[in-house]
Design an enzyme around this catalytic site. Structure first.
Site, PDB file in Angstrom:
ATOM      1  N   TYR A 148      41.732  -8.541 169.442  1.00  0.00           N
ATOM      2  CA  TYR A 148      43.105  -9.049 169.394  1.00  0.00           C
ATOM      3  C   TYR A 148      44.064  -8.175 170.197  1.00  0.00           C
ATOM      4  O   TYR A 148      45.104  -8.640 170.658  1.00  0.00           O
ATOM      5  CB  TYR A 148      43.606  -9.110 167.945  1.00  0.00           C
ATOM      6  CG  TYR A 148      43.337 -10.417 167.245  1.00  0.00           C
ATOM      7  CD1 TYR A 148      42.048 -10.932 167.158  1.00  0.00           C
ATOM      8  CD2 TYR A 148      44.373 -11.125 166.654  1.00  0.00           C
ATOM      9  CE1 TYR A 148      41.809 -12.120 166.499  1.00  0.00           C
ATOM     10  CE2 TYR A 148      44.139 -12.313 165.993  1.00  0.00           C
ATOM     11  CZ  TYR A 148      42.859 -12.804 165.914  1.00  0.00           C
ATOM     12  OH  TYR A 148      42.628 -13.975 165.257  1.00  0.00           O
ATOM     13  N   LYS A 174      28.107  -7.592 164.977  1.00  0.00           N
ATOM     14  CA  LYS A 174      27.021  -8.089 165.828  1.00  0.00           C
ATOM     15  C   LYS A 174      26.401  -6.890 166.533  1.00  0.00           C
ATOM     16  O   LYS A 174      26.483  -6.761 167.762  1.00  0.00           O
ATOM     17  CB  LYS A 174      27.565  -9.118 166.841  1.00  0.00           C
ATOM     18  CG  LYS A 174      27.942 -10.448 166.244  1.00  0.00           C
ATOM     19  CD  LYS A 174      26.745 -11.369 166.034  1.00  0.00           C
ATOM     20  CE  LYS A 174      26.219 -11.897 167.361  1.00  0.00           C
ATOM     21  NZ  LYS A 174      25.014 -12.749 167.152  1.00  0.00           N
ATOM     22  N   ASP A 177      26.990 -13.765 162.429  1.00  0.00           N
ATOM     23  CA  ASP A 177      26.566 -15.176 162.453  1.00  0.00           C
ATOM     24  C   ASP A 177      25.713 -15.505 161.231  1.00  0.00           C
ATOM     25  O   ASP A 177      25.892 -16.538 160.587  1.00  0.00           O
ATOM     26  CB  ASP A 177      25.847 -15.517 163.772  1.00  0.00           C
ATOM     27  CG  ASP A 177      24.670 -14.606 164.079  1.00  0.00           C
ATOM     28  OD1 ASP A 177      24.564 -13.524 163.447  1.00  0.00           O
ATOM     29  OD2 ASP A 177      23.854 -14.966 164.943  1.00  0.00           O
ATOM     30  N   ASP A 221      38.755 -13.219 161.099  1.00  0.00           N
ATOM     31  CA  ASP A 221      39.576 -14.424 161.241  1.00  0.00           C
ATOM     32  C   ASP A 221      38.714 -15.657 160.952  1.00  0.00           C
ATOM     33  O   ASP A 221      39.092 -16.528 160.160  1.00  0.00           O
ATOM     34  CB  ASP A 221      40.150 -14.476 162.659  1.00  0.00           C
ATOM     35  CG  ASP A 221      41.093 -15.646 162.866  1.00  0.00           C
ATOM     36  OD1 ASP A 221      41.876 -15.939 161.938  1.00  0.00           O
ATOM     37  OD2 ASP A 221      41.050 -16.272 163.938  1.00  0.00           O
ATOM     38  N   ASP A 246      38.429 -17.993 157.215  1.00  0.00           N
ATOM     39  CA  ASP A 246      38.724 -19.433 157.163  1.00  0.00           C
ATOM     40  C   ASP A 246      37.552 -20.186 156.532  1.00  0.00           C
ATOM     41  O   ASP A 246      37.746 -21.097 155.722  1.00  0.00           O
ATOM     42  CB  ASP A 246      38.985 -19.994 158.571  1.00  0.00           C
ATOM     43  CG  ASP A 246      40.471 -20.082 158.892  1.00  0.00           C
ATOM     44  OD1 ASP A 246      41.240 -19.305 158.286  1.00  0.00           O
ATOM     45  OD2 ASP A 246      40.863 -20.918 159.728  1.00  0.00           O
TER      46      ASP A 246
HETATM   47  C1  IPM Z   1      45.396 -15.722 160.626  1.00  0.00           C
HETATM   48  C2  IPM Z   1      45.897 -16.566 161.762  1.00  0.00           C
HETATM   49  C3  IPM Z   1      46.468 -15.634 162.811  1.00  0.00           C
HETATM   50  C4  IPM Z   1      45.331 -14.814 163.368  1.00  0.00           C
HETATM   51  C5  IPM Z   1      47.280 -16.318 163.903  1.00  0.00           C
HETATM   52  C6  IPM Z   1      48.389 -17.168 163.351  1.00  0.00           C
HETATM   53  C7  IPM Z   1      47.820 -15.321 164.900  1.00  0.00           C
HETATM   54  O1  IPM Z   1      44.896 -17.383 162.236  1.00  0.00           O
HETATM   55  O2  IPM Z   1      46.188 -14.967 160.056  1.00  0.00           O
HETATM   56  O3  IPM Z   1      44.220 -15.829 160.289  1.00  0.00           O
HETATM   57  O4  IPM Z   1      44.592 -15.264 164.261  1.00  0.00           O
HETATM   58  O5  IPM Z   1      45.140 -13.699 162.882  1.00  0.00           O
HETATM   59 MG    MG Z   2      43.113 -17.325 161.074  1.00  0.00          MG
END
Ligand code: IPM
Ligand code: MG
Length: 367
Positions: free
Chosen positions: A142, A192, A224, A248, A252
């Site tokens: 990032y 990884k 993975d 990230d 999710d």
């Molecule tokens: C998260 C989001 C952020 C990230 C974005 C909004 C920059 O996806 O907090 O997971 O990628 O970290």
């Molecule tokens: Mg995110």
């Protein structure tokens, strides 16, 4: 002694709506528990861009550095897609994370009993699920340099760099081990190492830190394979520690196991300040959901539970955090559902404010 201070940054999309419900909760703690906060409010993301031409004004950044905790709603929206990368709403959030040095991002994925049917996975795979992902938040691909889009020969090349120092890995690993000690004493580190040198270093440093935590059962997994195991048998995990990008993605995926992105809070923690409290920002895992913004449909629970995490991690009020979390659980058990938590036809969903009011009523009942 002065009251603990909170900076509220509602942001964009559904951010302001869900934050209005958190305000009710904060007021409740002031009125009924004698826990008063000095609350200030400011802009972030697209709303800040609209006013100041930047997604985070320097004054807001300075304020964020001073307060005991920041509570953020959400940033972003289609209106801002056309903006230059450097002023996109997301840059405001990334600047807060980087300048406050919030390296440990705690993302719990917890399956509420009342919602177990809601997961896309079988109920027995997710019922009772309670895992914590610790995502490194201030380094890795990032932020790594070099980055950019350059010309090379007759074409363009997009470049990002994965980069981790030993100390960056060490400090987030420590946060994860400390959490594991307070939970199920199991930590799985994901990278990884089979293809990335940064992964090899990650594994070495985590293993080294692990020697100081002999009670924690440490394992390693390629990220993975970790994604696969999260979907196959998520309850094998207690705490997971991983880098910024893998975190990230994995968070999710883990969030969706619970069936309800609208329920999940997060905490981003940095080094302790002079008063001993960690630098901290709390935000729901969900985004700004522009498709439903302004319609009173959003679920405020993730943001409310983010405030519960603030009570626990910034203000050492674990019992009050328990009280708030129990209130949310009671509301769900009572069958109150915002639209994101309903798949039955013909049932009228609760609005954002009705959900917030139900949590306040459950808090009242807890006294
Ligand atoms: C998260 C989001 C952020 C990230 C974005 C909004 C920059 O996806 O907090 O997971 O990628 O970290
Ligand atoms: Mg995110």
């Amino acid at each position: 002694m002065s009251n603990p201070s909170l900076l509220i940054l509602p942001g964009d999309g559904i951010g302001p709506e869900v934050m209005a419900e958190v305000r009710k909760i904060i007021d409740w703690f002031g009125a009924k528990r004698g826990i008063a906060f000095d609350v200030s409010e400011d802009l972030v993301g697209g709303s800040a861009y609209d006013k100041h031409g930047t997604p985070l004004h320097d004054d807001t950044m300075a304020k964020a550095q001073e307060v005991d905790a920041v509570l953020l709603g959400a940033v972003g929206g289609p209106k801002y897609d056309v903006l230059d990368f450097s002023v996109k709403p997301e840059r405001g959030l990334l600047r807060l994370r980087k300048e406050m040095d919030l390296y440990a991002n705690l993302r719990p994925a917890q399956c509420f009993d009342a919602l177990a049917d809601f997961s896309s996975l079988k109920k027995d795979v997710v019922a009772g699920l309670d895992i914590m992902i610790v995502r490194e938040l201030t380094s890795g691909i990032y932020f790594g340099e070099p980055r950019g889009i350059i010309e090379e020969g007759n074409e363009r090349v997009g470049i990002n760099t994965q980069r981790y120092t030993e100390s960056e890995i060490d400090r987030v690993a420590r946060s994860a081990f400390e959490l594991a000690m307070k939970r199920g004493k199991k930590l799985c580190s994901m990278e990884k190492a089979n293809v990335m040198e940064s992964g090899i270093l990650w594994r070495e440093v985590v293993t080294e830190v692990g020697k100081e935590y002999p009670e924690v059962e440490l394992s390693h997994m390629y990220a993975d394979a970790g994604a696969m195991q999260l979907c196959r048998a998520p309850k094998q995990f207690d705490v997971i520690v991983t880098d910024n990008l893998f975190g990230d993605l994995l968070s999710d995926a883990a969030a969706m196991l619970t069936g309800s992105l609208g329920m999940l809070p997060s905490a981003s923690l940095g080094k302790p300040m002079a008063n001993g409290r960690p630098k901290a920002l709390y935000e729901p895992v969900h985004g700004s959901a522009p498709d439903i913004a302004g319609q009173g449909k959003a679920n405020p629970c993730a943001c409310i539970l983010s405030f519960a995490m603030a009570l626990r991690y910034s203000f050492d009020m674990g019992a009050e955090a328990d009280r708030l979390e129990a209130a949310v659980e009671k509301v769900l058990a009572d069958g109150v559902r915002t639209a994101d938590l309903l798949n039955e036809e013909g049932r009228t969903p609760a609005s954002t404010t009705e959900m917030g009011d139900a949590v306040v009523a459950a808090l009242d009942a807890s006294l």
